[in-house]
Every structure is written in C-alpha cells, then in structure tokens.
Scaffold this motif. Sequence first.
Motif, PDB file in Angstrom:
ATOM      1  N   HIS A 275       0.838  -1.196   0.000  1.00  0.00           N
ATOM      2  CA  HIS A 275       0.000   0.000   0.000  1.00  0.00           C
ATOM      3  C   HIS A 275       0.878   1.253   0.000  1.00  0.00           C
ATOM      4  N   VAL A 276       0.446   2.258  -0.751  1.00  0.00           N
ATOM      5  CA  VAL A 276       1.134   3.539  -0.826  1.00  0.00           C
ATOM      6  C   VAL A 276       0.131   4.650  -0.557  1.00  0.00           C
ATOM      7  N   ASN A 277       0.483   5.586   0.322  1.00  0.00           N
ATOM      8  CA  ASN A 277      -0.352   6.750   0.625  1.00  0.00           C
ATOM      9  C   ASN A 277       0.435   8.022   0.377  1.00  0.00           C
ATOM     10  N   VAL A 278      -0.193   9.018  -0.229  1.00  0.00           N
ATOM     11  CA  VAL A 278       0.379  10.350  -0.396  1.00  0.00           C
ATOM     12  C   VAL A 278      -0.729  11.358  -0.095  1.00  0.00           C
ATOM     13  N   GLY A 279      -0.453  12.309   0.806  1.00  0.00           N
ATOM     14  CA  GLY A 279      -1.484  13.254   1.183  1.00  0.00           C
ATOM     15  C   GLY A 279      -0.946  14.656   1.439  1.00  0.00           C
ATOM     16  N   TRP A 280      -1.867  15.603   1.454  1.00  0.00           N
ATOM     17  CA  TRP A 280      -1.558  17.011   1.740  1.00  0.00           C
ATOM     18  C   TRP A 280      -2.356  17.426   2.960  1.00  0.00           C
ATOM     19  N   TRP A 281      -1.655  17.970   3.982  1.00  0.00           N
ATOM     20  CA  TRP A 281      -2.280  18.363   5.243  1.00  0.00           C
ATOM     21  C   TRP A 281      -2.080  19.858   5.460  1.00  0.00           C
ATOM     22  N   ASN A 282      -3.184  20.570   5.745  1.00  0.00           N
ATOM     23  CA  ASN A 282      -3.145  21.994   6.015  1.00  0.00           C
ATOM     24  C   ASN A 282      -3.465  22.224   7.485  1.00  0.00           C
ATOM     25  N   HIS A 283      -2.524  22.834   8.241  1.00  0.00           N
ATOM     26  CA  HIS A 283      -2.739  23.084   9.670  1.00  0.00           C
ATOM     27  C   HIS A 283      -3.646  24.285   9.934  1.00  0.00           C
TER      28      HIS A 283
END
Length: 374
Positions: free
Chosen positions: A180-188
């Motif tokens: 499994h591969v995950n790539v994400g963008w998180w905005n604080h």
Amino acid sequence: MRKISLLLLLLFIGIGLSQPPNGSRSLIHTQSARTFDSGQLEIHSSMNFFTRATEFIGQTNPPQNFHAVNYWLVSGNLAITYGILDNLDLTIAPRIYQDTHYKNEYNLPGDVFFTLKGGSFDFAGRHMYGALMSTVRLATGEQHNYPFTEYASGATEYAFTGALSYFMDPYLPERSFNAHVNVGWWNHNEAGTEVYPGKTATHNSSELQYALGLVYPTALFDYRLEMNGTSFLDQPDEFVYSRENYMYVTPSIRYNAMSWVSMDLGVDIRVSSNVDETSGVPPKTNPDMNLPNYSSWRVFMGLNLKVLPFTTGTQSEAEVQRDEFKKRVEFFQKIVEERQQAEDVQEELDRLKEERKDAEKELEELKQIMEEQD
C-alpha cells in the motif's frame, strides 16, 4: 452474551491505553485503498508511548539542585469505522494525550478526527485498488503544540490523501501478500491562532505526508513493515516545537486471535535526523537535557474488534453470496493444490515405472547371458 462481555472488557482496556489507529482497513500508519462493506462496523483502540531519561550535557557540571527526570508521553485514540456504502466508509477517531508535561497532566479529551474514505475502486484484474480520503481534525483538546509528536496547531485542520493498493491474489486479497502507498496534503490552518501562550501563528503551514506498507499474511499472524513521514511545504512559525520533517520505519505483527478480534504490536524507529529548529519560546524542557523534538522510538499496541455484522444471519443477500463465493474460491484453490500434489505423485510414479522397465530389461538380458553360458 459471553462474547459481548469480552468485547466490552477489551474495548475499555483499549480506551484506557489507547493511541490512534487509522481506522477502516489499515496498518498502523498506512491506509489500504479498500473500504468496509456496507453495514460493517469495527472499533479500533490502541496506544503508543515514548520515554526518555534526561541527561545533563552542558559543558560544566550540573547544578547542585539538578535532578534527573524521566520524560514520557503516552498518546491514545479510539477509532470507529462504519461502512456507509460498499465504496464509502466513515471513521470517527477521538484522540487522547496523557501526560504531555503541562500543568493539567492530561489532555482529555483530545482532538477528534473525521475521515471520509471513498475506495475499493479496482483495476488491473482486481490486483490494484485506488481510494481518496478527506480528513478533518477538530481542536477539542485543551493543549496543542506539544513536543515528541506531530504538530497540532489548535485550529481546525484538514487533509486530502490518495491511496493505492496491490494484492497478489485478486480473489482472496486479505490472505495474500499486499502492498500500500499513501500520499497526502495536510493543512494546519493556524493563521491567527494562538499556538503558544502569547504567540500567534502568522501563516498557514502545510505538509506532504507519505506512507508505504507491506503485509505478508499467514493463518494466525500478519507480518508487516511500514515507512512513513512528513515533509513541510510551508514550515510553521519558529515557536512551534514539531516544525521539522521526520521519517519512521515500523515493523509490526498482527495476531488474528478470532474472526472478530485481532491484536497489533509494533515499534516506530525514527530514521530522520534529530534536528531542532524551534526558537523564540521558553522551552518546555531544559535545553541541556538533549531531548529530541520527535521521539526516537515509540512502542505501539492495538486492539481491533469487529462489531457488525454479528452473525451471518444479519447479513444481506449480497453479503451472503459474497461469503459463499469466497468459500467456493477457497474450495477450488484447495482442489488445485491437491491436483498439483497428485500430478507430482503421478510424475514420480511414471518415473518409477520407467526405472522398473529398465531394471526388468536389464534382468532379462542377464538371464539370457546366463542361459547362453549354460
């Protein structure tokens, strides 16, 4: 009734010790691209902890009133996942942080996470699956911006993540090797928020999150290896403790005790450097203590409970047909294995027959030679 009582006991034990799992179909840090079936309900509770005995590393001897302190952080979470549709599930995960070294000792309750996941979109002959997730973090906890763990701004944070999964066996995906591969963008989303007493964030920080998970399942144990980390795209203000990039490697094992309960045990090992870019605030710990901003290791323990459906009697017709299909696949898989074994045995028998013919031929030749000598 005995099963329900055991479930409640294990659940309350997990809550008392917990740290957040991802919920849905996941490893410790990595999400699978597959979702829960409609009507499926599971509860995940877990914990991780880090401890560190302080050492005085100044150039001079420690002061007379210096006392060594054992700093530690226990963090926890309860994650509840429900399958809304066959391609859509929802996870609600209230987080609990205990002993963050603030005056109140406990950050209870902590922040709450909501994750909506659309997935189980298969391709490449059902060997591959894709998914998209959206996550919102509500700042219900009292304290934020604490060391030893990932950055929590105290604002309403949000993220978007993509997941891609590979299963070696398209008919029995959970029983075959999978990756499994995950790539994400998180905005604080912290601009204008008081991140530290008297310190207000000047801008919104964001980060790239990534994870890779490998699973080798057996009848009772799943052997797993993960790598996960973050890389800031917009770094937080200098008075934020966890403003550095990090990376962890996580070997773990899952014990499938029964069909409705499993247990996890793993350890996070930090492989990124121990840099410290925080400045401009009174530190929570003495700077001469050589304490990292991110823990160098974390022990992880988890408990997973399947709540719904209770029995096959409560399943829909489609779910019953799906279970029957899986049983038929297992049956035919067993037949294929037995046939392969039979073919191997037949090849051995054919070889023995040929050797017997050769032996009989040699024996006949010897018999003729002896008769001619007589």
